[in-house]
Design a protein around this motif. Sequence first.
Motif, PDB file in Angstrom:
ATOM      1  N   LEU A 129      84.439  45.834  56.186  1.00 63.48           N
ATOM      2  CA  LEU A 129      83.298  45.908  56.982  1.00 63.48           C
ATOM      3  C   LEU A 129      81.956  45.909  56.131  1.00 63.48           C
ATOM      4  O   LEU A 129      80.874  45.527  56.899  1.00 63.48           O
ATOM      5  N   ILE A 130      82.208  46.580  54.913  1.00 63.29           N
ATOM      6  CA  ILE A 130      80.889  46.701  54.136  1.00 63.29           C
ATOM      7  C   ILE A 130      80.272  45.304  54.187  1.00 63.29           C
ATOM      8  O   ILE A 130      78.863  45.141  54.097  1.00 63.29           O
ATOM      9  N   PRO A 131      80.871  44.077  53.156  1.00 61.09           N
ATOM     10  CA  PRO A 131      80.096  42.970  53.053  1.00 61.09           C
ATOM     11  C   PRO A 131      79.733  42.302  54.444  1.00 61.09           C
ATOM     12  O   PRO A 131      78.771  41.720  54.474  1.00 61.09           O
ATOM     13  N   ALA A 132      80.536  42.641  55.433  1.00 57.20           N
ATOM     14  CA  ALA A 132      80.242  42.044  56.742  1.00 57.20           C
ATOM     15  C   ALA A 132      78.919  42.511  57.405  1.00 57.20           C
ATOM     16  O   ALA A 132      78.022  42.104  57.721  1.00 57.20           O
ATOM     17  N   SER A 133      78.722  44.097  57.090  1.00 54.31           N
ATOM     18  CA  SER A 133      77.513  44.562  57.641  1.00 54.31           C
ATOM     19  C   SER A 133      76.169  44.208  56.702  1.00 54.31           C
ATOM     20  O   SER A 133      74.994  44.363  57.356  1.00 54.31           O
ATOM     21  N   LEU A 134      76.331  43.549  55.487  1.00 55.44           N
ATOM     22  CA  LEU A 134      75.134  43.135  54.816  1.00 55.44           C
ATOM     23  C   LEU A 134      74.815  41.688  55.144  1.00 55.44           C
ATOM     24  O   LEU A 134      73.906  41.261  54.470  1.00 55.44           O
ATOM     25  N   ALA A 135      75.216  41.254  56.058  1.00 59.39           N
ATOM     26  CA  ALA A 135      75.038  39.631  56.447  1.00 59.39           C
ATOM     27  C   ALA A 135      74.277  39.900  57.660  1.00 59.39           C
ATOM     28  O   ALA A 135      73.976  40.892  58.288  1.00 59.39           O
ATOM     29  N   ARG A 136      73.031  38.857  57.618  1.00 58.87           N
ATOM     30  CA  ARG A 136      71.845  38.996  58.533  1.00 58.87           C
ATOM     31  C   ARG A 136      72.296  39.177  60.042  1.00 58.87           C
ATOM     32  O   ARG A 136      71.693  39.711  60.709  1.00 58.87           O
ATOM     33  N   PRO A 137      73.395  38.155  60.305  1.00 52.30           N
ATOM     34  CA  PRO A 137      73.834  38.487  62.028  1.00 52.30           C
ATOM     35  C   PRO A 137      74.462  39.741  62.395  1.00 52.30           C
ATOM     36  O   PRO A 137      74.592  39.798  63.583  1.00 52.30           O
ATOM     37  N   ALA A 138      74.904  40.445  61.608  1.00 55.28           N
ATOM     38  CA  ALA A 138      75.714  41.738  61.820  1.00 55.28           C
ATOM     39  C   ALA A 138      74.655  42.812  62.251  1.00 55.28           C
ATOM     40  O   ALA A 138      73.746  43.172  61.497  1.00 55.28           O
ATOM     41  N   ARG A 139      75.220  43.639  63.132  1.00 52.39           N
ATOM     42  CA  ARG A 139      74.475  44.826  63.599  1.00 52.39           C
ATOM     43  C   ARG A 139      75.854  45.669  63.925  1.00 52.39           C
ATOM     44  O   ARG A 139      76.685  45.857  64.499  1.00 52.39           O
ATOM     45  N   VAL A 140      75.611  46.941  62.777  1.00 50.54           N
ATOM     46  CA  VAL A 140      76.794  47.826  62.727  1.00 50.54           C
ATOM     47  C   VAL A 140      76.015  49.088  62.542  1.00 50.54           C
ATOM     48  O   VAL A 140      75.092  49.536  61.715  1.00 50.54           O
ATOM     49  N   VAL A 141      76.403  50.089  63.314  1.00 53.28           N
ATOM     50  CA  VAL A 141      75.916  51.521  63.203  1.00 53.28           C
ATOM     51  C   VAL A 141      76.545  52.180  62.106  1.00 53.28           C
ATOM     52  O   VAL A 141      77.919  52.256  62.203  1.00 53.28           O
ATOM     53  N   THR A 142      75.784  52.673  61.252  1.00 51.63           N
ATOM     54  CA  THR A 142      76.280  53.565  60.084  1.00 51.63           C
ATOM     55  C   THR A 142      75.977  54.933  60.075  1.00 51.63           C
ATOM     56  O   THR A 142      75.175  55.226  60.466  1.00 51.63           O
ATOM     57  N   PRO A 143      76.812  55.725  59.589  1.00 51.43           N
ATOM     58  CA  PRO A 143      76.521  57.238  59.393  1.00 51.43           C
ATOM     59  C   PRO A 143      75.486  57.486  58.460  1.00 51.43           C
ATOM     60  O   PRO A 143      75.035  56.769  57.584  1.00 51.43           O
ATOM     61  N   ILE A 144      75.181  58.826  58.312  1.00 52.85           N
ATOM     62  CA  ILE A 144      74.028  59.244  57.376  1.00 52.85           C
ATOM     63  C   ILE A 144      74.597  60.761  56.889  1.00 52.85           C
ATOM     64  O   ILE A 144      75.256  61.597  57.354  1.00 52.85           O
TER      65      ILE A 144
END
Length: 690
Positions: free
Chosen positions: A517-532
């Motif tokens: 999921l990390i490489p996918a989240s770095l793509a421009r069309p991807a929208r993924v909510v991430t923790p902090i």
Amino acid sequence: FVPKTSRASARVGAALAAAVMEASMALGGGSGLVRPSVARQGGCRPFTAAFVTHRRRISSRASAADEAPASAPASAPFPDAPHARKHRKDTEGTRGDRRRETRDLRAPAGVRLEDVPVASDALPERTHPSHRVAPDVRRDPNSFTEHFRKKPTALLVGYAGGNYKGNTVNHELPRGSTVDDVLEDALFKSGGVKLSNYRSRALGRLKWSRSSRTDKGVSSLATVVSLRLELDPSVWDPTKGGDYEAKALCEKINSFLPEDVKVFGAYSTPKSFQARRACVKRTYDYLLPARCLGIFPAGTSPSGDIPGGDIPSGDTNQPWPGAPRAAGQSPARTMSLFREALTAFEGSHYFHNYTRRAAYARSKDWDASLSVGGPNSNGGRRRCGSRVSDPMDADADVLESEAEEQDASAEDSDDASSSAEESSGARFVGSRRDGVYWLLERDDDDLVGIKHNRRVESFVASDVQTLRLKTKDEDESHMSEPFVRVTVRGDSFMLYQIRKMIATAVAVALGHYPLELIPASLARPARVVTPIAPPTTLYLHEAEFVPFAKNKSQKSKASDDDDDDDDARSGTGATFHNTRDSVELETVTHRPDRLVPSSATRFAIERFREQTLDPALGPALASDEWDVFVSNLFRSRVWTKDGKGEKQSPAVAEVLAAFGPYAAERSARKRELREMDAVLEAKAAKGSET
């Protein structure tokens, strides 16, 4: 016309130009003898900006006199020129605006004008009363001498940020709440800041610029602040007992600073140096408690590292903090997944899912403001002195205050869901409500561009280790809680980016997020909510700067010598000397090529880390906020609401399925570009041989 030589010659040329123009206006009816455009076509510079300004002023007054009625008295004031009226509203907060405010200022009897507190008068309305300068405040006459000059200076500063709400000045907070407050107060007490420039709005009168901004609780060992400081230039002269890091000046400033803030070096810089823009590499360290990864070591070595090649599990009765499906993995496997996740962030990517996208997005009236006649339009120009809402023009390392952020919001779930519901009807796969989806077409309400692109040079994690915390008298010491030191190096980082990347890597190691999921989240069309992750153990470890620009006075020295030789040969004997330029040239000779701390300064930084920063970070490792952070991972949007960490949302599989063809297409495109570059290089090499 005067060639482009020294400042003294330029001033003489401007004075002659003014006299010529006065005569031409009287003889030629106000039209002038020569226009500046003719000078540009001939390859020469006009009589500097003073000549053009003087010409316009005379023209405007002459035209006003012609249009004035005959009955008007001769002493009636002339109206301002049209260009003056046009730019009057555009100079708010600029140097010209400050000069106009203090033009009629008169100092009381026995007080110099520079000791009149006028800078704090322009502070915002919501300024805390403690930021106002009291009328009886004066600069200590013993803190400065007649040899003091205002010089561009860079201060290398370190601080433990646990007692401060960031390093950036905030006028709404009580005085002393930020690192900038205590540093400016110390500079004033040491004689480095005049009272007329003290506590100005955003420290603008000091040309204050930081290499990085830090959030509440975040510390630093390598923050550089560039400013104009009042000092004796001899502090950099080795022949007069100085050195290029001005250790004597640093000791004087440190005597007025608290123990958790220290100045390690003061460097001479060119006037064009700005710490924010000159910093090209930043290295951050983050201490992550080992218990957040489900690692509970049984013992430590004297050096603080965990002994043995494999990480011992230690107390096996401790509960597994991660997803149930990963409960059986070994600590070594957990560390391996954690490091693989960190490595996935290396390179140049779009980190729009690892920041607050609204802070780096274009405003809704951006396009309208660019068009002539649109809303907030100014003829396609940005108003001088206006605030730019471009995050790239702000500090690169933006870690804003999170005083209003709730502990339960370990991820920007509310912000993501609200923005998803308000966005346009662009086609997508996944779930916008869950904050995990893939755009199939352009979404004008949620654009990702170059502002979200950053380059991470390296992202590594150490073995489990501990800190040896010493008391102030160094008679006793104890070990801190075991932790993993995470080091990230890159050009610049966005809001929350480092803490979100580390939190996502922890989620991968604990089995909450799939590694893919990390490489996918770095793509421009991807929208993924991430923790902090929490901010308390993050600190700036090192910063790298570009070489200093060549000073203008160095460039003009040769031309000044040529002018003196020409005057001597012509027999006029007229020689002009600029005292400030000669002092600047003397300072430049003791200036290094770039801002690099010496070995003695590095030793002082390491000692500050051991005696001040480590004892401050030790208690933070045992805080309960880490348990809250780990427990909030079960509330991640990648899980269904009733899954409790066991049932993954189907949106994750849909996003990964859409990322596969996208990644293959991007890889093929990059391969084609590399082949084209190879062909072009071969042709160029063949052409050079022939």
